[in-house]
Write a protein that holds these residues in place. Structure first.
Motif, PDB file in Angstrom:
ATOM      1  N   GLU A  90     128.446  38.650 102.622  1.00 35.01           N
ATOM      2  CA  GLU A  90     127.710  37.492 102.128  1.00 35.01           C
ATOM      3  C   GLU A  90     126.389  37.346 102.897  1.00 35.01           C
ATOM      4  O   GLU A  90     125.316  37.174 102.324  1.00 35.01           O
ATOM      5  CB  GLU A  90     128.601  36.271 102.367  1.00 35.01           C
ATOM      6  CG  GLU A  90     128.428  35.132 101.423  1.00 35.01           C
ATOM      7  CD  GLU A  90     129.378  33.997 101.814  1.00 35.01           C
ATOM      8  OE1 GLU A  90     130.224  34.183 102.713  1.00 35.01           O
ATOM      9  OE2 GLU A  90     129.266  32.929 101.210  1.00 35.01           O
ATOM     10  N   VAL A  96     139.004  39.427 112.713  1.00 37.47           N
ATOM     11  CA  VAL A  96     139.567  38.535 111.707  1.00 37.47           C
ATOM     12  C   VAL A  96     141.071  38.705 111.568  1.00 37.47           C
ATOM     13  O   VAL A  96     141.766  37.782 111.184  1.00 37.47           O
ATOM     14  CB  VAL A  96     138.911  38.778 110.337  1.00 37.47           C
ATOM     15  CG1 VAL A  96     137.502  38.259 110.358  1.00 37.47           C
ATOM     16  CG2 VAL A  96     138.953  40.241 109.979  1.00 37.47           C
ATOM     17  N   ARG A 144     131.468  35.591 105.553  1.00 42.29           N
ATOM     18  CA  ARG A 144     131.801  37.005 105.369  1.00 42.29           C
ATOM     19  C   ARG A 144     130.542  37.837 105.567  1.00 42.29           C
ATOM     20  O   ARG A 144     129.458  37.465 105.147  1.00 42.29           O
ATOM     21  CB  ARG A 144     132.392  37.233 103.980  1.00 42.29           C
ATOM     22  CG  ARG A 144     133.672  36.475 103.737  1.00 42.29           C
ATOM     23  CD  ARG A 144     134.295  36.862 102.418  1.00 42.29           C
ATOM     24  NE  ARG A 144     133.365  36.803 101.310  1.00 42.29           N
ATOM     25  CZ  ARG A 144     132.961  35.671 100.740  1.00 42.29           C
ATOM     26  NH1 ARG A 144     133.384  34.504 101.207  1.00 42.29           N
ATOM     27  NH2 ARG A 144     132.127  35.704  99.731  1.00 42.29           N
ATOM     28  N   GLN A 145     130.741  38.989 106.197  1.00 47.65           N
ATOM     29  CA  GLN A 145     129.616  39.848 106.514  1.00 47.65           C
ATOM     30  C   GLN A 145     128.822  40.232 105.269  1.00 47.65           C
ATOM     31  O   GLN A 145     127.596  40.194 105.252  1.00 47.65           O
ATOM     32  CB  GLN A 145     130.138  41.110 107.209  1.00 47.65           C
ATOM     33  CG  GLN A 145     129.036  42.054 107.607  1.00 47.65           C
ATOM     34  CD  GLN A 145     129.591  43.244 108.344  1.00 47.65           C
ATOM     35  OE1 GLN A 145     130.711  43.216 108.824  1.00 47.65           O
ATOM     36  NE2 GLN A 145     128.805  44.284 108.442  1.00 47.65           N
ATOM     37  N   VAL A 158     136.514  29.307 109.552  1.00 49.79           N
ATOM     38  CA  VAL A 158     136.298  30.559 108.824  1.00 49.79           C
ATOM     39  C   VAL A 158     134.846  31.004 108.974  1.00 49.79           C
ATOM     40  O   VAL A 158     133.940  30.274 108.589  1.00 49.79           O
ATOM     41  CB  VAL A 158     136.603  30.349 107.329  1.00 49.79           C
ATOM     42  CG1 VAL A 158     136.343  31.629 106.549  1.00 49.79           C
ATOM     43  CG2 VAL A 158     138.033  29.889 107.139  1.00 49.79           C
ATOM     44  N   PRO A 159     134.603  32.151 109.569  1.00 47.84           N
ATOM     45  CA  PRO A 159     133.221  32.609 109.648  1.00 47.84           C
ATOM     46  C   PRO A 159     132.759  33.096 108.273  1.00 47.84           C
ATOM     47  O   PRO A 159     133.572  33.397 107.408  1.00 47.84           O
ATOM     48  CB  PRO A 159     133.288  33.763 110.643  1.00 47.84           C
ATOM     49  CG  PRO A 159     134.684  34.276 110.561  1.00 47.84           C
ATOM     50  CD  PRO A 159     135.551  33.142 110.085  1.00 47.84           C
ATOM     51  N   PHE A 201     130.186  39.449 112.653  1.00 47.89           N
ATOM     52  CA  PHE A 201     130.292  40.900 112.781  1.00 47.89           C
ATOM     53  C   PHE A 201     131.338  41.348 113.777  1.00 47.89           C
ATOM     54  O   PHE A 201     131.803  42.464 113.733  1.00 47.89           O
ATOM     55  CB  PHE A 201     128.931  41.473 113.189  1.00 47.89           C
ATOM     56  CG  PHE A 201     127.893  41.238 112.153  1.00 47.89           C
ATOM     57  CD1 PHE A 201     127.742  42.140 111.115  1.00 47.89           C
ATOM     58  CD2 PHE A 201     127.100  40.111 112.182  1.00 47.89           C
ATOM     59  CE1 PHE A 201     126.803  41.924 110.136  1.00 47.89           C
ATOM     60  CE2 PHE A 201     126.155  39.899 111.203  1.00 47.89           C
ATOM     61  CZ  PHE A 201     126.002  40.805 110.161  1.00 47.89           C
ATOM     62  N   THR A 202     131.676  40.474 114.712  1.00 46.01           N
ATOM     63  CA  THR A 202     132.545  40.977 115.767  1.00 46.01           C
ATOM     64  C   THR A 202     133.921  40.328 115.798  1.00 46.01           C
ATOM     65  O   THR A 202     134.829  40.864 116.385  1.00 46.01           O
ATOM     66  CB  THR A 202     131.914  40.755 117.156  1.00 46.01           C
ATOM     67  OG1 THR A 202     131.629  39.355 117.270  1.00 46.01           O
ATOM     68  CG2 THR A 202     130.636  41.539 117.288  1.00 46.01           C
ATOM     69  N   SER A 203     134.048  39.163 115.140  1.00 42.82           N
ATOM     70  CA  SER A 203     135.334  38.498 115.270  1.00 42.82           C
ATOM     71  C   SER A 203     136.446  39.390 114.723  1.00 42.82           C
ATOM     72  O   SER A 203     136.294  40.040 113.706  1.00 42.82           O
ATOM     73  CB  SER A 203     135.318  37.194 114.478  1.00 42.82           C
ATOM     74  OG  SER A 203     135.209  37.484 113.107  1.00 42.82           O
TER      75      SER A 203
END
Lengths: 566, 456, 367
Positions: free
Chosen positions: B428, B411, B425-426, B422-423, B407-409
């Motif tokens: 998802e 991107v 996806r929100q 890769v975080p 939520f905060t990175s």
């Protein structure tokens, strides 16, 4: 192309300028938004993953169908309001004609979100109507619950689009069409079904598609009614709260644009080759007959019911603006003029800003509208049709998307000579965004006006020695004056009540227009009354402008013999 | 300021949301002719202060930039390189923490006297000296007197009261993602009761929601007009509505926190003299008394001011019960800020109807169960309650860098470094939570209905 | 119409030369190799059915269309690259194109204003022009307050007040009723004479063209079929189209062949045979006008030296000065005009008749 530039350097230059304007202030900002939707958040590359996420998320799918549902139901309900009114005025000698004409304008000049607040007070679960119903009948009708509320508010607000288009289509039907059908033995409802309705269909479809489009895109109404499982509010919430990390807001924006474009395209296909009104000569409308007393009685009942519904937001707003406290009661506790006093002493800038912005936007619109209409209808420049398409496409771009696009495109553009003033947050950006948003209305009005000007009137001027520019100035513009004014007023009036985009672009209170001011006022308990008073003021100012220009256009057309006295 | 056009555009967007860059002449010291204040406060609050300050310092013009708290923060972050703002003036202490950690605030020690160290259990000023409290705000329950009388509802006192069946479909609240003040309310209960129990409380209350409003003011608006009877609001909404004349009242539950509303000088402010003067004015007797204005109604931090307060005005310096129960952990709140907002939206805001339907079924089953003994039905109801309360993630996960990272990175900054993991996806993650909750709500409803059937 | 003209001073009239003009709209070839010389001071008509290209040709001269090849010369000046407003040709539009937002006076003054005439001169000239068309007293009216004939005169005044080199009239009489049309075409002719202004007149009405014009160009399918005076066109049509388009004609298709010393025409079915003195040979058609035939009930003695055809009256129309019979001769329907005198009883339908043709009056044309 080269030879065209040589032949018509002036026309070409105008076209290039307009194209650049539309590119800079419409295409590029929208593309900026579209871009993010297709961008992989981590690599920056192209991806369709975001769209996959959209469609695999239950909430978004639900929002998507809700938006479609609300759009469709609003069209149905708006049609239910508009059709009887159009029928009465076109088919009968109906004294209520003036009222119906008024009904065709009044809802449009109130910001829908303001209407929503007022509608809650009247139709809400504990609004006037339900309090009365509960007291006397013990029932509570969920007029305003969830999607119902959005549908009701939107239909009341946008039904004039259908009324205006349908009435115009009915009026344009040549009486001979009806008479020849009667001559061949067709009459009554059958005549209506077989001849009148098919001929009026293009007008209806045009109006209905516009209603669908506006409802589909509207942000303010669901926002104020706290309905968030629809696309426009989802996009706004995503972008405004979670912000830059989540591409979903942009994905939703793209989907909004695509659906809006698709509905316009469908309407266009449905209308293709069926624009009967323009191939008919004369017009004169259908034969009108006198109503029988019983018919008259029912007609009035229907008109009064619709009128009450349509005026409910205005009645509610008036009571809010004049009432002291209105809480869980049928009527306000007492009445006062304090709220009006407050707005005139505290915030005259909202009013002056509105008049300034809307007038500038309307002015830009009619200049662009006239120029584009002229280029499309009177020149042979390559690609001129595209100018029209691009300008008209603004009707399908939600204000929200424009607002976002402007911020993304122009935030780091500095206004020269203003010491770091970002263009995106400069008040001029609001004016331009308003102008872009309302350009389609003005363009249609200008095109219609230019279509009515016979080419030979221009040719005779050229023949007598006036060049193109002189001809435009001395012949075309004076003859289009009525249409231009109508376009100006439509742009002006609707720009004055625009909220969604304004909310994105207004950066300081002193720059805010009325709609923004109402919104800001309505964010505090003490501000509800003054906010409503500001709303009433907006309705009065815009209504008055519309009325005056209507009278002017009418007089002028009669004076020029362009309209019969009937 | 040269970044890739897109990255820059995206990064800047949030700030731009409501940003306004003003033509600001680089000021000399002492009292400048201008003061730029970024604030989340409505006109009702800023107006009187602007007027009084300008009257006191003729020649200084106060320019007010009204932004939502989060947008105000982004605005100051983004314009840091060419800062034109002097003051940040808002409620949520989190916002000031963020700015402080980014090194965007200037230290300022107020000269005003008579202000105690704490309000409730919360320090008035930032211990590190970067921001200054000028008023207190607490969260509580507001209700419409006419509404509760007509519907014969009892007056609530605690958060848990709002979960009672009698309030079903009568309660309103705004989404924490939409307002910083609401976020604090949610976080206060989570910190007061713990992650699992706190969320269970919220979901039980949410089962009675008539509406989750999109704006924080939507709640007092709904209560004022009588659209719904009770709302969870910040105190000044309740006080100012009451002062305006609406038939409403307000109460602080025990588990609440009084947090100071703050003001801070932005680093390298163009008008530091005027900025300091404004803070001192806020803290002066005259400034503090302005807080008692019926349209403002915040709790002054100077106890002396309460002498002039109207009867019934709460005084946290006398009534120690207000805001004393919870010690608010700002660091914890900050770490999971976006995640809590998102969780609330997924579990409650967007699933309000499903949750309400399940809650209604459970409430009916419980009512039917009372006074009877039916082990199977009781078991089903208990299971249903547990399903409602079940959380898709634990408290530990919530502050684990992995989750908030979604939520905060930033991107758009990271994408240049291919090595960065890769975080998720929100969208998802949220979809996973959503299906988890939706299934639980449906199951809970089914179990409760089954229990009710057994009892008939 | 008031003839006290003080609107004079036109230079000597100029001619219009059209050389090898081809014009297409997209794939439609509208004008095909037009060559035409219009003499100075001539009243010239473009005559043809609608869609033949006559209006396009007029608009080309005025500068509203441009051609792909060829040139247009007005008094030796190539105008192909001049925009309409620099051509100095006056055009009266079919719809009159009066500007509804201006009074009659302002309409008429427009061209002078555009030509930057001094204000002091504009007034008298406008009055003179309006006087010329007899509308001086209506100068302050708006076009919508005028009748069709009055509008037509205003349009004319507006055009001639600028003293153009050439006057173009696009079907100027088509919106008037029959009586007014006859009156107006006379006035047009008189005015043209008075001003000795080269005038081009577009019409689809042969009577209008005949009564006004010095010469006519008959146009069909973008091609000039024939140019000539009205009488030449009628008496010596260059082809069947011209023969049919101007006046009423009986046309019989057949073959011309040598027969003895002379030539003889024989229709394909053999029902009509006419001896001809001079003609081309092979498949030809003959054309003769209804008034070239004499009609007699069968059995009456035949006049000398005329070819006789036997037939039956199938239809009769009374046209006032003549009675027009339709007579079936074999498979042909021939029209015969017989002068009507008071008291003469016409022949009834079904009457067997003999028709007589003066061979000298028969025109033979290629098919």
């Amino acid at each position: 192309m080269i030879s065209e530039i040589r032949k018509h350097p002036g026309q070409m230059a105008v076209m290039v300028l307009i194209t650049l304007f539309l590119l800079a202030f419409l295409v590029v900002p929208v593309v900026q938004v579209v871009f993010v939707a297709f961008m992989d958040a981590t690599t920056g590359g192209f991806t369709l993953l975001n769209f996959k996420d959209f469609f695999s998320t239950a909430l978004f799918r639900e929002s998507f169908w809700n938006s479609i549902y609300v759009g469709g139901m609003s069209v149905l309900l708006a049609s239910a309001f508009a059709m009887p009114l159009a029928y009465f005025t076109s088919r009968f000698e109906f004294r209520g004609g003036v009222i119906i004409q008024g009904l065709g304008i009044i809802p449009l000049i109130m910001p829908p979100f303001v209407g929503a607040v007022a509608m809650m007070m009247i139709f809400g679960r504990n609004g006037s109507i339900n309090l009365l119903l509960e007291e006397f009948l013990g029932i509570n009708i969920p007029f305003m619950e969830g999607l119902n509320g959005v549908i009701l508010v939107e239909s009341v607000h946008y039904f004039p689009f259908i009324l205006i288009n349908l009435s115009a289509a009915l009026q344009n039907i040549d009486r001979a069409m009806e008479e020849s059908a009667q001559n061949l033995g067709c009459s009554g409802m059958r005549l209506y079904r077989r001849i009148v309705l098919p001929l009026a269909m293009p007008g209806y479809v045009a109006g209905a598609s516009l209603v669908f489009l506006k409802v589909f895109d509207d942000l303010g109404t669901p926002l104020l009614l706290n309905v968030n499982n629809m696309l426009a509010p989802q996009a706004y919430l995503r972008i405004a709260s979670i912000g830059i990390n989540d591409p979903m807001g942009y994905v939703i924006s793209v989907i909004l644009v695509v659906i809006a474009m698709a509905s316009m395209w469908l309407a266009f296909l449905a209308l293709k080759g069926k624009d009967y009104a323009t191939v008919q000569k004369g017009g004169g409308g259908l034969a009108k007959r006198r109503m029988r007393p019983i018919e008259m009685f029912f007609a009035w009942i229907i008109v009064l019911i619709i009128m009450t519904l349509v005026l409910a937001p205005h009645i509610g707003l008036s009571m809010l603006s004049l009432g002291t406290i209105w809480s869980y009661s049928v009527l306000p506790d007492a009445f006062t003029l304090d709220h009006f006093r407050a707005i005139f002493s505290e915030t005259p800038e909202y009013m002056t800003n509105t008049v300034l912005y809307s007038a500038l936007a309307g002015g830009i619109d009619v200049i662009l509208g006239t120029a584009i209409a002229y280029i499309v209808l009177r020149t042979k420049l390559v690609g001129r049709q595209w100018l029209d398409y691009i300008a008209m496409s603004a009707v399908a771009i939600p204000g929200l998307v424009i607002g976002i696009g402007y911020l993304r495109t122009f935030f780091d553009v500095e206004v020269p000579g203003m010491d770091g003033q970002s263009f995106a947050t400069w008040w001029v950006a609001i004016v331009i965004a308003l102008a872009i948003r309302r350009l389609p209305y003005a363009l249609r009005a200008c095109s219609a006006a230019l279509t009515q000007v016979s080419v030979s009137l221009e040719e005779s001027a050229e023949n007598l020695g006036a060049n193109k520019l002189k001809t435009v100035y001395r012949i075309v513009i004076p003859l289009m004056a009525g249409g231009i004014l109508a376009g100006f007023v439509t742009s002006f009036a609707t720009a004055a009540v625009e909220l969604g985009m304004t909310l994105m672009l207004v950066s300081k209170n002193a720059d805010g227009p009325l709609a923004y001011g109402i919104y800001v006022y309505m964010q505090s308990a003490a501000g509800r009354g003054p906010g409503a008073a500001l709303g009433i003021f907006a309705v009065l100012v815009v209504g008055l402008c519309t009325f005056i220009s209507h009278v002017y256009v009418d007089r002028r057309q009669r004076a020029l013999g362009m309209k019969r006295d009937d | 300021m040269k970044k890739s056009a897109l990255g820059y555009g995206v990064a800047i967007f949030g700030a731009a949301l409501v940003a306004g860059v003003l033509a600001a002449p680089v000021g000399a010291f002492a009292m400048e002719d201008k003061l730029v204040v970024v604030t989340s406060y409505p006109k009702d609050l800023t107006g009187p202060f602007k007027k009084a300050f300008e009257a006191k310092h003729p020649g200084t013009m106060v320019e007010v930039l009204q932004k939502k708290t989060s947008a105000g923060v982004k605005y100051i972050q983004e314009t840091a390189s060419g800062n034109t703002s002097d003051l940040m003036w808002a409620s949520a202490p989190d916002a000031f923490e963020v700015l402080k950690n980014d090194g965007l605030l200037a230290k300022y020690t107020p000269k005003a006297t008579g202000i105690p160290k704490n309000i409730g259990s919360y320090p008035v000023n930032d211990p590190a000296g970067y921001y200054v409290g000028f008023a207190g705000s607490g969260y509580g329950i507001m209700w419409n007197e006419r509404y509760v009388k007509a519907k014969k509802l009892p007056v609530p006192a605690e958060w848990s009261d709002l979960a009672k069946p009698v309030y079903h479909d009568h309660v309103g609240m705004s989404a924490p993602s939409r307002s910083g003040t609401t976020h604090l309310t949610v976080e206060t209960v989570l910190q007061g009761e713990g992650w699992e129990k706190g969320w269970a409380t919220w979901k039980n209350i949410a089962g009675n929601f008539k509406m989750v409003t999109e704006r924080s003011f939507g709640v007092p608006e709904g209560v004022n007009s009588g659209d719904f009877g009770l709302g969870i609001v910040i105190d000044f909404f309740g006080f100012s509505s009451k002062a305006t004349g609406f038939p409403v009242d307000f109460v602080y539950p025990t588990v609440t926190t009084l947090v100071p509303a703050n003001i801070a000088i932005v680093k390298s402010a163009p008008h530091p003299g005027a900025a300091a003067a404004f803070i001192e004015f806020l803290l002066s007797v005259e400034g503090q008394e302005l807080l008692l204005d019926p349209a403002i109604r915040r709790l002054p931090v100077n106890p002396a001011t309460y002498a002039k307060a109207p009867a019934g005005f709460p005084n946290p310096f006398k009534d120690k019960s207000i805001g004393a129960a919870v010690k608010f952990d700002v660091a914890k709140s900050g770490a999971r800020y976006n995640l809590v907002n998102s969780l609330f939206d997924v579990m409650i805001t967007y699933r309000r109807e499903d949750l309400a339907a399940a809650a209604k079924a459970i409430q009916e089953a419980e009512t039917a169960l009372s006074g009877k003994s039916n082990a199977e039905a009781a078991g089903l109801v208990k299971e249903a309650r547990a399903l409602i309360a079940a959380m898709p993630i634990t408290e530990a996960e919530a502050v684990d860098a992995k989750y908030p990272g979604v939520f905060t990175s930033d991107v758009f900054k990271k994408r240049k470094k291919a090595s960065v993991k890769v975080p998720k996806r929100q969208a998802e993650v949220e979809e996973k939570w959503d299906s988890f909750c939706l299934k639980n709500y449906k199951d809970a409803q089914a179990k409760a209905e089954k229990a009710l059937a057994l009892l008939k | 119409m008031n003839q006290n003209v003080n609107l004079a001073g036109h230079g000597s009239p100029v001619g219009v030369d059209i050389k090898g003009v081809n014009l297409s709209f997209g794939s439609t070839h509208v004008l095909k190799g037009i060559d035409l010389q219009i003499k100075p001071g001539e009243f010239f008509a473009f005559l043809g059915p609608s869609g033949c290209g006559k209006t396009t040709l007029l608009r080309l001269i005025a500068g509203f269309e441009s051609c792909q090849s060829g040139e247009v010369l007005i008094g030796d000046r190539d105008v192909a690259h001049l925009p309409p407003w620099r051509r100095d040709v006056g055009m009266v539009f079919q719809s009159y194109a009066l500007w509804p937002h201006m009074t009659v006076r302002r309409n008429v003054a427009f061209g002078l204003e555009e030509r930057k005439f001094p204000r002091a001169e504009i007034g008298p000239r406008v009055e003179a022009a309006l006087d010329l068309v007899g509308l001086l007293e209506l100068a302050e009216r708006r076009p919508s307050q005028l009748s069709g004939g009055q509008q037509q005169r205003v349009a004319l005044a507006r055009t001639i007040v600028v003293e153009p080199q050439v006057l173009l009239l696009d079907e100027p009489l088509s919106n008037l009723d029959a009586k007014l049309r006859i009156q107006m075409r006379r006035e047009l002719r008189l005015l043209q004479r008075k001003l000795s202004l080269t005038t081009i007149f577009v019409t689809h009405d042969q009577e209008e063209a005949n009564t006004t014009s010095d010469r006519i160009a008959v146009i069909e399918q973008g091609i000039i079929q024939q140019v000539g005076s009205p009488m030449e066109l009628y008496d010596q049509p260059a082809n069947l189209f011209v023969a049919n388009f101007l006046g009423v004609a009986n046309v019989v298709a057949g073959t011309v062949s040598q027969e003895g010393d002379g030539l003889s025409f024989r229709s394909d079915d053999g029902a009509v045979t006419v001896a001809l003195s001079a003609a081309g040979q092979g498949p030809r058609s003959i054309v003769f006008r209804p008034q070239n035939l004499t009609i007699q009930p069968a059995g009456q003695p035949a006049p000398e030296g005329l070819t006789e055809l036997a037939g039956k009256v199938s239809h009769m129309e009374f046209l006032g000065s003549v009675v027009r019979y339709q007579v079936t001769v074999g498979p042909h329907f021939l029209l015969v005009d017989s002068a009507h005198q008071k008291g003469v009883v016409p022949m009834e339908e079904g009457t067997d008749v003999n028709l007589f043709i003066n061979n000298e009056l028969v025109i033979d044309l290629p098919n």
